[in-house]
Design a protein around this motif. Structure first.
Motif, PDB file in Angstrom:
ATOM      1  N   GLY A   1       5.776  -0.759  -1.039  1.00  0.00           N
ATOM      2  CA  GLY A   1       7.014  -0.799  -1.808  1.00  0.00           C
ATOM      3  C   GLY A   1       6.852  -1.598  -3.094  1.00  0.00           C
ATOM      4  O   GLY A   1       7.350  -1.211  -4.163  1.00  0.00           O
ATOM      5  N   ALA A   2       6.122  -2.727  -3.008  1.00  0.00           N
ATOM      6  CA  ALA A   2       5.876  -3.545  -4.192  1.00  0.00           C
ATOM      7  C   ALA A   2       4.986  -2.807  -5.172  1.00  0.00           C
ATOM      8  O   ALA A   2       5.200  -2.847  -6.404  1.00  0.00           O
ATOM      9  CB  ALA A   2       5.228  -4.876  -3.775  1.00  0.00           C
ATOM     10  N   ALA A   3       3.971  -2.083  -4.659  1.00  0.00           N
ATOM     11  CA  ALA A   3       3.053  -1.330  -5.514  1.00  0.00           C
ATOM     12  C   ALA A   3       3.798  -0.209  -6.250  1.00  0.00           C
ATOM     13  O   ALA A   3       3.553   0.037  -7.442  1.00  0.00           O
ATOM     14  CB  ALA A   3       1.908  -0.761  -4.691  1.00  0.00           C
ATOM     15  N   LEU A   4       4.691   0.461  -5.548  1.00  0.00           N
ATOM     16  CA  LEU A   4       5.473   1.535  -6.167  1.00  0.00           C
ATOM     17  C   LEU A   4       6.355   0.983  -7.283  1.00  0.00           C
ATOM     18  O   LEU A   4       6.541   1.621  -8.322  1.00  0.00           O
ATOM     19  CB  LEU A   4       6.339   2.234  -5.111  1.00  0.00           C
ATOM     20  N   THR A   5       6.895  -0.207  -7.065  1.00  0.00           N
ATOM     21  CA  THR A   5       7.714  -0.859  -8.101  1.00  0.00           C
ATOM     22  C   THR A   5       6.870  -1.244  -9.290  1.00  0.00           C
ATOM     23  O   THR A   5       7.269  -1.037 -10.447  1.00  0.00           O
ATOM     24  CB  THR A   5       8.387  -2.125  -7.520  1.00  0.00           C
ATOM     25  N   ALA A   6       5.683  -1.799  -9.044  1.00  0.00           N
ATOM     26  CA  ALA A   6       4.797  -2.232 -10.125  1.00  0.00           C
ATOM     27  C   ALA A   6       4.287  -1.061 -10.951  1.00  0.00           C
ATOM     28  O   ALA A   6       4.012  -1.205 -12.148  1.00  0.00           O
ATOM     29  CB  ALA A   6       3.631  -3.017  -9.550  1.00  0.00           C
ATOM     30  N   ALA A   7       4.163   0.094 -10.299  1.00  0.00           N
ATOM     31  CA  ALA A   7       3.586   1.267 -10.990  1.00  0.00           C
ATOM     32  C   ALA A   7       4.582   1.974 -11.890  1.00  0.00           C
ATOM     33  O   ALA A   7       4.191   2.821 -12.702  1.00  0.00           O
ATOM     34  CB  ALA A   7       3.053   2.253  -9.943  1.00  0.00           C
ATOM     35  N   VAL A   8       5.857   1.621 -11.780  1.00  0.00           N
ATOM     36  CA  VAL A   8       6.875   2.304 -12.576  1.00  0.00           C
ATOM     37  C   VAL A   8       6.724   1.924 -14.056  1.00  0.00           C
ATOM     38  O   VAL A   8       6.576   0.758 -14.386  1.00  0.00           O
ATOM     39  CB  VAL A   8       8.290   1.918 -12.099  1.00  0.00           C
TER      40      VAL A   8
ATOM     41  N   LEU B   1     -11.556  -2.209 -12.079  1.00  0.00           N
ATOM     42  CA  LEU B   1     -10.234  -2.667 -11.676  1.00  0.00           C
ATOM     43  C   LEU B   1      -9.342  -2.809 -12.905  1.00  0.00           C
ATOM     44  O   LEU B   1      -9.621  -3.595 -13.801  1.00  0.00           O
ATOM     45  CB  LEU B   1     -10.336  -4.010 -10.938  1.00  0.00           C
ATOM     46  N   ARG B   2      -8.299  -2.013 -12.956  1.00  0.00           N
ATOM     47  CA  ARG B   2      -7.313  -2.123 -14.033  1.00  0.00           C
ATOM     48  C   ARG B   2      -5.943  -2.381 -13.411  1.00  0.00           C
ATOM     49  O   ARG B   2      -5.500  -1.606 -12.561  1.00  0.00           O
ATOM     50  CB  ARG B   2      -7.261  -0.841 -14.860  1.00  0.00           C
ATOM     51  N   VAL B   3      -5.291  -3.429 -13.798  1.00  0.00           N
ATOM     52  CA  VAL B   3      -3.976  -3.782 -13.268  1.00  0.00           C
ATOM     53  C   VAL B   3      -2.908  -3.146 -14.147  1.00  0.00           C
ATOM     54  O   VAL B   3      -2.691  -3.562 -15.293  1.00  0.00           O
ATOM     55  CB  VAL B   3      -3.789  -5.314 -13.209  1.00  0.00           C
ATOM     56  N   ARG B   4      -2.233  -2.126 -13.630  1.00  0.00           N
ATOM     57  CA  ARG B   4      -1.185  -1.431 -14.383  1.00  0.00           C
ATOM     58  C   ARG B   4       0.122  -2.193 -14.366  1.00  0.00           C
ATOM     59  O   ARG B   4       0.928  -2.113 -15.294  1.00  0.00           O
ATOM     60  CB  ARG B   4      -0.953  -0.040 -13.785  1.00  0.00           C
TER      61      ARG B   4
END
Length: 234
Positions: free
Chosen positions: A227-234, A35-38
């Motif tokens: 939507g939150a995941a897409l924002t976090a991945a930017v 598990l890696r939190v980007r």
């Protein structure tokens, strides 16, 4: 996963995130994954609280989160219908931008909560209620208020009205509320998000009421999280 921990902990968002992340880590270990939190992002009613408590990288308004998810899941989406647990949102998109937004936040009419209460009154799950409604007809639930609608359902049960007809009336009540919101804006290409997105009967009734196809995909129930995941991945 986080939502399940939220329910287990009686709606405590802090404990939900703490135990939810532990559960996610354990699941990764079982599968031999690391598990890696980007990045991290919160959305929804607890957005500011969760972002502050866990020092997350970002927070995003739920409306925009649903817009981003819908565009990710369906490139041609122009109109989002979100039947959520506590509110119903209507989001119009033009040229890749949100141009109109309406929300039913005064009461639970037309929401997942309304459906859940009615299903409980009939000793059914929301999914079973939808399946049963497909076999019914004729009955209408006149009240949009959850409390009064529940009394109306109990009264119908007492009169011996078939459960499938009562279920039909409940679903029609939800559809009517959604259509009332949509009537305030214009749209012709609909995409359903929220917990009811996988139910073919809901999609069918909405399509008939709107005189236009209402599409969805299973992942649309997690639109806010996507939507939150897409924002976090930017």
């Amino acid at each position: 996963l986080l939502y399940s921990y939220y329910k287990i902990n009686g709606g405590n968002p802090i404990k939900a995130v703490e135990e939810g992340l532990d559960g996610l880590r354990e699941e990764c270990e079982k599968r031999g994954a690391i598990l890696r939190v980007r990045g991290s992002c919160s959305t929804g009613y607890g957005e500011d609280l969760i972002r502050s408590a866990f020092q997350l990288h970002a927070g995003i308004i739920e409306t925009i989160a649903h817009y981003m998810a819908a565009r990710y899941l369906n490139k041609n989406v122009s109109f989002i219908l979100d039947i959520g647990g506590q509110d119903t949102k209507i989001i119009r998109i033009e040229n890749g931008m949100v141009t109109d937004f309406l929300m039913n936040d005064k009461c639970s009419a037309g929401t997942g909560r309304f459906l859940e209460v009615m299903a409980n009154t009939l000793s059914l799950t929301p999914q079973d209620l939808c399946e049963l409604a497909a076999k019914g007809s004729g009955t209408s639930i006149s009240s949009m208020c959850t409390v009064f609608a529940e009394s109306e359902v109990i009264s119908l049960i007492g009169k011996g009205t078939p459960r499938e007809d009562i279920a039909y009336g409940v679903i029609e009540s939800v559809v009517t509320k959604v259509v009332q919101l949509i009537s305030q804006v214009e749209g012709d290409q609909y995409f359903l998000t929220g917990g009811l997105c996988e139910d073919p009967y809901i999609l069918e009734r909405l399509s008939l009421a709107l005189h236009a196809p209402v599409e969805s995909v299973p992942l649309a129930r997690y639109a806010g999280a996507i939507g939150a995941a897409l924002t976090a991945a930017v």
